[in-house]
Structures are given as structure tokens and as C-alpha cells.
Write a protein that holds these residues in place. Structure first.
Motif, PDB file in Angstrom:
ATOM      1  N   ARG A 186       0.832  -1.204   0.000  1.00  9.30           N
ATOM      2  CA  ARG A 186       0.000   0.000   0.000  1.00  9.30           C
ATOM      3  C   ARG A 186       0.861   1.246   0.000  1.00  9.30           C
ATOM      4  N   SER A 187       1.971   1.228   0.716  1.00 10.33           N
ATOM      5  CA  SER A 187       2.847   2.403   0.743  1.00 10.33           C
ATOM      6  C   SER A 187       3.429   2.676  -0.645  1.00 10.33           C
ATOM      7  N   ARG A 188       3.735   1.616  -1.381  1.00 14.50           N
ATOM      8  CA  ARG A 188       4.241   1.795  -2.745  1.00 14.50           C
ATOM      9  C   ARG A 188       3.139   2.325  -3.665  1.00 14.50           C
ATOM     10  N   LEU A 189       1.941   1.828  -3.462  1.00 13.29           N
ATOM     11  CA  LEU A 189       0.807   2.321  -4.236  1.00 13.29           C
ATOM     12  C   LEU A 189       0.590   3.807  -3.972  1.00 13.29           C
ATOM     13  N   LEU A 190       0.643   4.214  -2.714  1.00 13.67           N
ATOM     14  CA  LEU A 190       0.491   5.627  -2.381  1.00 13.67           C
ATOM     15  C   LEU A 190       1.621   6.452  -2.987  1.00 13.67           C
ATOM     16  N   HIS A 191       2.841   5.906  -2.970  1.00 15.54           N
ATOM     17  CA  HIS A 191       3.974   6.609  -3.570  1.00 15.54           C
ATOM     18  C   HIS A 191       3.730   6.846  -5.061  1.00 15.54           C
ATOM     19  N   HIS A 192       3.282   5.818  -5.777  1.00 15.53           N
ATOM     20  CA  HIS A 192       2.990   5.970  -7.204  1.00 15.53           C
ATOM     21  C   HIS A 192       1.905   7.026  -7.424  1.00 15.53           C
ATOM     22  N   ALA A 193       0.877   7.013  -6.570  1.00  9.27           N
ATOM     23  CA  ALA A 193      -0.208   7.987  -6.700  1.00  9.27           C
ATOM     24  C   ALA A 193       0.324   9.406  -6.509  1.00  9.27           C
ATOM     25  N   ARG A 194       1.191   9.587  -5.529  1.00 10.84           N
ATOM     26  CA  ARG A 194       1.743  10.915  -5.271  1.00 10.84           C
ATOM     27  C   ARG A 194       2.662  11.385  -6.395  1.00 10.84           C
ATOM     28  N   VAL A 195       3.477  10.468  -6.916  1.00  7.70           N
ATOM     29  CA  VAL A 195       4.373  10.832  -8.019  1.00  7.70           C
ATOM     30  C   VAL A 195       3.559  11.276  -9.230  1.00  7.70           C
ATOM     31  N   ALA A 196       2.541  10.498  -9.569  1.00  6.33           N
ATOM     32  CA  ALA A 196       1.703  10.826 -10.721  1.00  6.33           C
ATOM     33  C   ALA A 196       0.987  12.158 -10.516  1.00  6.33           C
ATOM     34  N   ALA A 197       0.424  12.358  -9.324  1.00  5.96           N
ATOM     35  CA  ALA A 197      -0.298  13.594  -9.041  1.00  5.96           C
ATOM     36  C   ALA A 197       0.643  14.800  -9.047  1.00  5.96           C
TER      37      ALA A 197
END
Length: 210
Positions: A186-197
Motif C-alpha cells: 500500500r505504501s508503494r501504491l500511495l507513492h505511485h499515486a503521489r508521483v503521478a499527481a
């Protein structure tokens, strides 16, 4: 002549019964899946007759549609509240991203919507709810981005397009996260979401809170 109070009491009881049936439907669907759920299963779970269920909902499709719409409206309302809470544009954007991604691989909301996506390919009444939910999420995300632009925190010439791209990317990653253990935490998923945003709004991903 019956009093307005009596009529109101019966209406309240009917509303409560409908709410109980919708909640039971959600539980049964999460256990059995949308395609496999029968009215008889819901009747058994609520200890009522199938006839009573059909008194409130003419068909199984009506019951499923109402359950999905009720769930969707509740989630959209919560998302609106989160997006409207005080804070900087970055904080608001991060709250929206955190709300969207699953709390865990067993997140009941996401399990329900993943199931609905599969059924919605062929069932128009399910597909309609999914499109409403997706549209509402994208609209709220676009509003958060536009608010950041107008406030001078973000740089983005197409908030709607940015929201659509973030949405599409997250949907794909959430499917992978939910269905496959692998290294997608989940932390990696959140990281990807933040990078994209961050890329969509002209910021360094490090701007998000730890």
C-alpha cells in the motif's frame, strides 16, 4: 382517517426495512459475488421471505442497483467532505488520494467495486452506477486540482485531463495491488499515486507529507 403520524411511522419503518435489506445485500454480495447472489440468499441472511424483499424491490436488479447506488453515494459524500476540509491544496489532494486507494487488500469497498466492474461489462444497470461513481470521483479530483491552480500552488492547464489520467493510473494499480501480492504494498501504491499527481500539478513529489 389515519393520522399523519401513523403514516409517517409506517414510512419510517419501510425506510428502515429497505436500509436493512440493502445492508444485507451488500454483505451477501461481498461473500458470494454479484453474479452468484440470489434473492433467496438475501432472504435467508435477513430471515425474511422473498416476497417481502420483492415488496420493497421489484426485481433482483432493482435491489442490486439500489445497493450499489447507496454505497456509491455514501462514498462520494465522504470524498466531498474530505476534499472540502481545511488545508493547503497539497494536503487536500493527498487526502483525496489516500481515500481513493484501498486500506488493505481486503478492503470491502474495493472488493465490491472490482466485482461490479466485471459484471458491469454485460449488465447495464451495474455499469450505470460505475460510470456515475467514476464521474463523481474525477469531478472532485479535478476541482481540487483547479483550486490549487487558482490558489497559485499548482501549475496545470487541464485539471480535468489530469484527474482523468490520475484516475486511470490508480484504477490499474489498485487492481494489481488487490489481486496480486508481489511487491505492490500500500505504501508503494500511495507513492505511485503521489508521483503521478505531483507531475500533473507541477510539483516535486517530496512536497507531500511523510
Amino acid at each position: 382517517m389515519q393520522s399523519g403520524g401513523a403514516r409517517g411511522s409506517r414510512a419510517d419503518q419501510a425506510d428502515q426495512r429497505r436500509a436493512e435489506l440493502l445492508e444485507a445485500t451488500r454483505r451477501v454480495v461481498l461473500e458470494r459475488g454479484l453474479a452468484s447472489t440470489r434473492v433467496a440468499d438475501i432472504a435467508k441472511a435477513t430471515n425474511v421471505s422473498g416476497g417481502l424483499i420483492h415488496y420493497h424491490f421489484a426485481t433482483k436488479d432493482d435491489l442490486i442497483t439500489e445497493m450499489l447506488r447507496s454505497t456509491s453515494e455514501s462514498e462520494v459524500q465522504r470524498l466531498k467532505e474530505i476534499a472540502a476540509d481545511p488545508g493547503t491544496a497539497v494536503e487536500r489532494l493527498d487526502r483525496v488520494l489516500r481515500f481513493y486507494i484501498p486500506a488493505s487488500r481486503s478492503d470491502q469497498s474495493w472488493i465490491l467495486w472490482l466485482d461490479a466492474w466485471a459484471v458491469g461489462v454485460r449488465e447495464a444497470h451495474v455499469r450505470t452506477i460505475l460510470l456515475e461513481l467514476e464521474g463523481a470521483w474525477i469531478e472532485i479530483l479535478a476541482e481540487v486540482i483547479a483550486g490549487g491552480v487558482s490558489g497559485g500552488e499548482f501549475v496545470c492547464d487541464d485539471p480535468q485531463g489530469a484527474a482523468e489520467r490520475i484516475d486511470g493510473m490508480l484504477d490499474g494499480l489498485v487492481v494489481r495491488y488487490t489481486l496480486h501480492a508481489g511487491n505492490m504494498s500500500r505504501s508503494r501504491l500511495l507513492h505511485h499515486a503521489r508521483v503521478a499527481a505531483a507531475r500533473e500539478v507541477g510539483l516535486d513529489p517530496a512536497i507531500f507529507p511523510a
